[in-house]
Design a protein around this motif. Structure first.
Motif, short mmCIF file in Angstrom:
data_model
loop_
_atom_site.label_atom_id
_atom_site.label_comp_id
_atom_site.label_asym_id
_atom_site.label_seq_id
_atom_site.Cartn_x
_atom_site.Cartn_y
_atom_site.Cartn_z
N ILE A 172 -10.60 -14.19 -17.72
CA ILE A 172 -11.35 -14.07 -16.48
C ILE A 172 -12.44 -15.13 -16.48
O ILE A 172 -13.27 -15.17 -17.38
N ASN A 174 -15.76 -16.18 -15.19
CA ASN A 174 -16.89 -15.45 -14.62
C ASN A 174 -17.94 -16.40 -14.04
O ASN A 174 -18.90 -16.75 -14.70
N ASN A 176 -18.38 -16.06 -10.19
CA ASN A 176 -18.77 -15.18 -9.08
C ASN A 176 -18.55 -13.74 -9.53
O ASN A 176 -17.42 -13.34 -9.82
N GLN A 178 -18.51 -10.79 -8.08
CA GLN A 178 -17.59 -9.93 -7.31
C GLN A 178 -16.14 -10.24 -7.66
O GLN A 178 -15.33 -9.34 -7.86
N GLU A 179 -15.85 -11.52 -7.76
CA GLU A 179 -14.49 -11.92 -8.12
C GLU A 179 -14.16 -11.51 -9.56
O GLU A 179 -13.06 -11.07 -9.86
N THR A 180 -15.15 -11.63 -10.43
CA THR A 180 -14.96 -11.23 -11.83
C THR A 180 -14.61 -9.74 -11.92
O THR A 180 -13.68 -9.35 -12.63
N ARG A 182 -13.37 -7.82 -9.55
CA ARG A 182 -12.02 -7.61 -8.96
C ARG A 182 -10.94 -7.96 -9.97
O ARG A 182 -9.97 -7.23 -10.14
N ASN A 183 -11.11 -9.11 -10.64
CA ASN A 183 -10.12 -9.53 -11.64
C ASN A 183 -10.06 -8.55 -12.81
O ASN A 183 -8.99 -8.28 -13.35
N ARG A 186 -8.01 -5.68 -11.69
CA ARG A 186 -6.60 -6.07 -11.59
C ARG A 186 -5.94 -5.99 -12.97
O ARG A 186 -4.82 -5.52 -13.11
#
Length: 191
Positions: A172, A174, A176, A178-180, A182-183, A186
């Motif tokens: 991942i 890292n 952002n 929020q994206e981190t 979400r990932n 997932r």
């Protein structure tokens, strides 16, 4: 049998943020550095550390971690000696912790030096958190109120990110948050 998922990343990568997120989702998370800090102040371990570093490493009856860090990150052989005292204790503590969480399909073991300590061998899967070096340096300087040189000394004691990425099952980036997050969720669906 409960699977062990390793969570690692270089200093300042954000692995603790991901670990806290996993814990907030109800997943048992073992923070190796926190447990090492606790174990370091047990009587038999303090004695072993004093034998190597002397009594001046003690403040108010506990290990002065800041002073200890300054010493070991400037003298790698002393870091190895310290790790040879702490890592076996953390490994034993972790094994007992896993037994208490065996009703879960998996647990997370967050450790900065998962690869360096060899404990990655006990993991079924490994999640690596990474970020550009300049961002990691800035995060640690801000968080720990230390100089860039101090951060670079610590980074030098860890394996290169490329090597850890090659050995990880999931990576991942890292940058952002929020994206981190979400990932990270997932990845849970893939476990």
């Amino acid at each position: 049998m409960t699977k062990i998922i390793g969570l690692t990343g270089g200093i300042g990568s954000g692995k603790s943020t991901v670990a806290k997120h996993y814990a907030s989702l109800g997943i048992p998370v073992y923070i190796a550095d926190d447990e090492a800090r606790e174990l370091m102040n047990k009587t038999k371990i303090i004695g072993k550390i004093i034998d190597i570093f002397g009594k001046e490493i003690i403040s108010d009856g506990k290990i002065n971690r800041k002073k200890l860090s300054e010493i070991v990150f400037q003298q790698p052989p002393l870091l190895e000696k310290l790790n040879s005292i702490i890592h076996p204790e953390v490994n034993l503590h972790f094994k007992n912790w896993v037994k208490k969480h065996q009703d879960f399909p998996f647990v997370i073991k967050e450790a900065a030096i998962l690869f360096e300590s060899g404990s990655y061998k006990d993991c079924d899967k490994i999640i690596m958190i990474t970020a550009p070096k300049n961002i990691r340096i800035a995060r640690v300087m801000n968080r720990d109120k230390v100089s860039q040189e101090a951060v670079l000394r610590r980074m030098k004691q860890q394996w290169p990110e490329e090597k850890k990425i090659e050995m990880s099952d999931f990576v991942i980036q890292n940058i952002n948050i929020q994206e981190t997050l979400r990932n990270s969720e997932r990845i849970l669906s893939l476990l």
